[in-house]
Design a protein around this motif. Structure first.
Motif, short mmCIF file in Angstrom:
data_model
loop_
_atom_site.label_atom_id
_atom_site.label_comp_id
_atom_site.label_asym_id
_atom_site.label_seq_id
_atom_site.Cartn_x
_atom_site.Cartn_y
_atom_site.Cartn_z
N ARG A 215 68.17 20.69 24.39
CA ARG A 215 69.73 21.50 23.50
C ARG A 215 70.12 22.07 24.50
N GLY A 216 69.00 22.91 25.61
CA GLY A 216 70.36 23.54 26.20
C GLY A 216 70.45 25.26 25.84
N ILE A 217 69.43 25.80 25.18
CA ILE A 217 69.30 26.72 24.33
C ILE A 217 68.64 27.93 25.52
N GLY A 218 69.33 29.38 24.85
CA GLY A 218 69.00 29.92 25.40
C GLY A 218 67.50 30.76 25.08
N PHE A 219 67.01 31.83 25.87
CA PHE A 219 65.45 32.78 25.77
C PHE A 219 66.19 33.07 24.63
N ARG A 220 66.66 33.36 24.30
CA ARG A 220 66.64 35.14 22.91
C ARG A 220 66.98 33.95 21.69
N GLU A 221 67.44 32.50 21.94
CA GLU A 221 67.94 31.89 20.76
C GLU A 221 65.98 30.56 20.98
N HIS A 222 65.32 31.15 21.26
CA HIS A 222 63.80 30.31 21.38
C HIS A 222 63.35 31.60 21.10
N LEU A 223 62.55 33.15 21.41
CA LEU A 223 62.82 34.13 20.69
C LEU A 223 62.68 34.11 19.77
#
Length: 232
Positions: A215-223
């Motif tokens: 999905r191309g999400i960033g690490f901060r979004e995942h956190l």
């Protein structure tokens, strides 16, 4: 102000910087290299600005209008060719109830300052004082620069071994709440790591790599999804 100071009592500048990012509050940190004379300091209070132009009278004038718990913020333009605060200013500030001094410039009388014990942060030390005095600006007691950032009486200053951060008083309580949440999360993560759970396991790093690929999400979004801290 005492209640607000208590809210920041166990918060670091790093916690508050991350909280400001989370709240979309501008992150106003001191220039790199600003360090305390004595390690282990923790200073929090309302900013008391003073622009130095070569004479200590501006500090004495600022102290005339100070309140106990204020943090004296000294703007010497980041100069490294002279010191602007020494032991006598520190002693007078301590007597006035100032909780600490943050200097965009240099200090001197290091041994005496250590004996006085008033928390003081600066860019370093120099034995040389000012060689000349310039006219005092009309806003010398209204605004002080801390690197690229302007500091006024409408700001709260927090300083520790990493430097200083400035937060608008109007957002300080929100920043303290968010910073406490970040601090508590980090402490839980550290405790879990000591108990054998790696940081990658806690933040489900493999899931992040899969989600980033899919999905191309960033690490901060995942956190945010998993309740991690680390960044912001």
């Amino acid at each position: 102000m005492q209640e607000l100071q208590s809210a920041f009592h166990d918060l670091s500048t790093a916690h508050v910087a991350d909280a400001c990012m989370r709240l979309s509050v501008p992150v106003r940190c001191s220039p790199a290299g600003l360090r305390p004379v004595l390690p282990g300091v923790h200073v929090v209070g309302r900013a008391l600005p003073a622009q130095h132009v070569g004479s200590v009278d501006v500090f004495l004038e600022a102290l005339e209008a100070s309140e106990p718990g204020d943090v004296l913020v000294v703007d010497d333009g980041g100069r490294t060719d002279r010191a602007c605060v020494g032991d006598l200013v520190a002693l007078e500030a301590a007597r006035a109830g100032i909780t600490g001094i943050v200097i965009w410039g240099l200090h001197r009388d290091t041994r005496e300052l250590r004996e006085i014990g008033l928390p003081l942060l600066s860019l370093g030390a120099s034995p040389s004082g000012p060689a000349s005095v310039e006219p005092q600006a009309a806003d010398a007691l209204v605004t002080a620069r801390l690197g690229e950032h302007a500091v006024t009486r409408d700001d709260l200053v927090l300083a520790d071994d990493d430097g200083a951060i400035v937060v608008p008083l109007a957002r300080a309580r929100d920043a303290a709440v968010a910073a406490a949440s970040i601090r508590d999360t980090e402490r839980r993560q550290a405790a879990a790591m000591r108990g054998g759970s790696s940081l990658r396991e806690q933040v489900r790093f493999r899931d992040y790599l899969d989600a980033r690929s899919a999905r191309g999400i960033g690490f901060r979004e995942h956190l945010r999804d998993v309740g991690g801290a680390i960044e912001e």
